[in-house]
Design an enzyme around this catalytic site. Structure first.
Site, PDB file in Angstrom:
ATOM      1  N   ASP A  75      51.563  70.589  36.267  1.00 29.17           N
ATOM      2  CA  ASP A  75      52.153  71.489  35.293  1.00 29.17           C
ATOM      3  C   ASP A  75      53.156  72.346  36.063  1.00 29.17           C
ATOM      4  O   ASP A  75      53.065  72.470  37.283  1.00 29.17           O
ATOM      5  CB  ASP A  75      51.050  72.354  34.674  1.00 29.17           C
ATOM      6  CG  ASP A  75      51.586  73.424  33.760  1.00 29.17           C
ATOM      7  OD1 ASP A  75      52.463  73.126  32.943  1.00 29.17           O
ATOM      8  OD2 ASP A  75      51.126  74.578  33.874  1.00 29.17           O
TER       9      ASP A  75
ATOM     10  N   ASP B 171      54.867  75.764  34.723  1.00 35.05           N
ATOM     11  CA  ASP B 171      54.710  77.206  34.541  1.00 35.05           C
ATOM     12  C   ASP B 171      53.311  77.675  34.917  1.00 35.05           C
ATOM     13  O   ASP B 171      52.309  77.112  34.472  1.00 35.05           O
ATOM     14  CB  ASP B 171      55.007  77.590  33.089  1.00 35.05           C
ATOM     15  CG  ASP B 171      56.456  77.312  32.717  1.00 35.05           C
ATOM     16  OD1 ASP B 171      57.322  77.456  33.590  1.00 35.05           O
ATOM     17  OD2 ASP B 171      56.718  76.958  31.553  1.00 35.05           O
TER      18      ASP B 171
END
Length: 233
Positions: free
Chosen positions: A27, A29
């Site tokens: 991922d 963020d």
């Protein structure tokens, strides 16, 4: 203080899978980077608090991701120039240890992918800095009209929908013939990647934001990226 009752000490099986992974999906963020780029863009546009609340709901798993994404973009209504100005004013804050970890994984022949509900315009430059091929980026695309004003988002992107990261993981496995894939992230959409045919394990990251509902379900929960690097042989 670390949460109680979570897997901060990985099992032998989890370590075996981590070391044998042919692909690792990160991922972006609050994992690969130390901030939530959607929230940062929203703050830049003057709607930070409202958008941050929607982000928290999406990452906590209380609303459908596609609904939260549409609501956030409708609030921001970013133009092409807005995004360009934001990128110029906000260089990426890459999490400590990520460059070394990505380089180490790649040197072992492990393929690194970025699978994010964020925006390609922000994520692709980060991929370039880290030496990750643009074709290994799964993210959302903001659409603009001819005059550069906001026109919506591409709803065909896998990560524009709840469960999209699981579909991305399955697609990566099928396309490249990988048998073992690991997902690393901080939110509910990352946890969703651990489904049949998707990620073999989910490693939760709480170094930026600690989410108890996600931590309790992770196969391994870490607070430092370096833990992953040190676990490699």
């Amino acid at each position: 203080m670390p949460l109680q009752g979570i897997n901060t000490e990985p099992s032998e099986e989890v370590i075996k899978i981590w070391r044998g992974a042919e692909a690792v999906c990160f991922d972006v963020d609050s994992t690969l980077c130390e901030d939530e780029s959607i929230d940062e863009l929203a703050a830049f546009l003057g709607v930070g608090e409202a958008v941050a609340a929607l982000t928290a709901s999406a990452m906590g798993g209380t609303v459908l991701f596609q609904d939260a994404l549409k609501a956030r973009l409708d609030l921001m209504h970013p133009s092409r120039q807005n995004v360009q100005d934001f990128l110029a004013a906000h260089p990426p804050r890459i999490s400590q240890g990520i460059p070394e970890l990505v380089k180490s994984l790649q040197s072992r022949g492990c393929q690194v992918f970025l699978v994010s509900g964020g925006f390609r315009a922000i994520i692709e430059p980060i991929a370039s800095v880290l030496g990750i091929p643009q074709g290994h980026v799964f993210a959302n695309t903001i659409l603009f009209k001819e005059d550069g004003s906001y026109a919506g988002f591409n709803e065909q992107e896998l990560t524009s929908q709840s469960g999209g990261k699981a579909r991305a993981a399955r697609l990566i496995k099928e396309k490249y013939g990988f048998r073992c894939l690991v997902m690393v992230g901080d939110g509910a959409t990352d946890l969703e990647a651990r489904q049949p045919g998707g990620a073999d394990i989910f490693i939760g990251y709480g170094g930026v934001v600690e989410r108890p509902s996600i931590a309790s379900k992770a196969d391994w929960y870490i607070y430092k990226i370096r833990d992953l690097l040190e676990a490699l042989p």
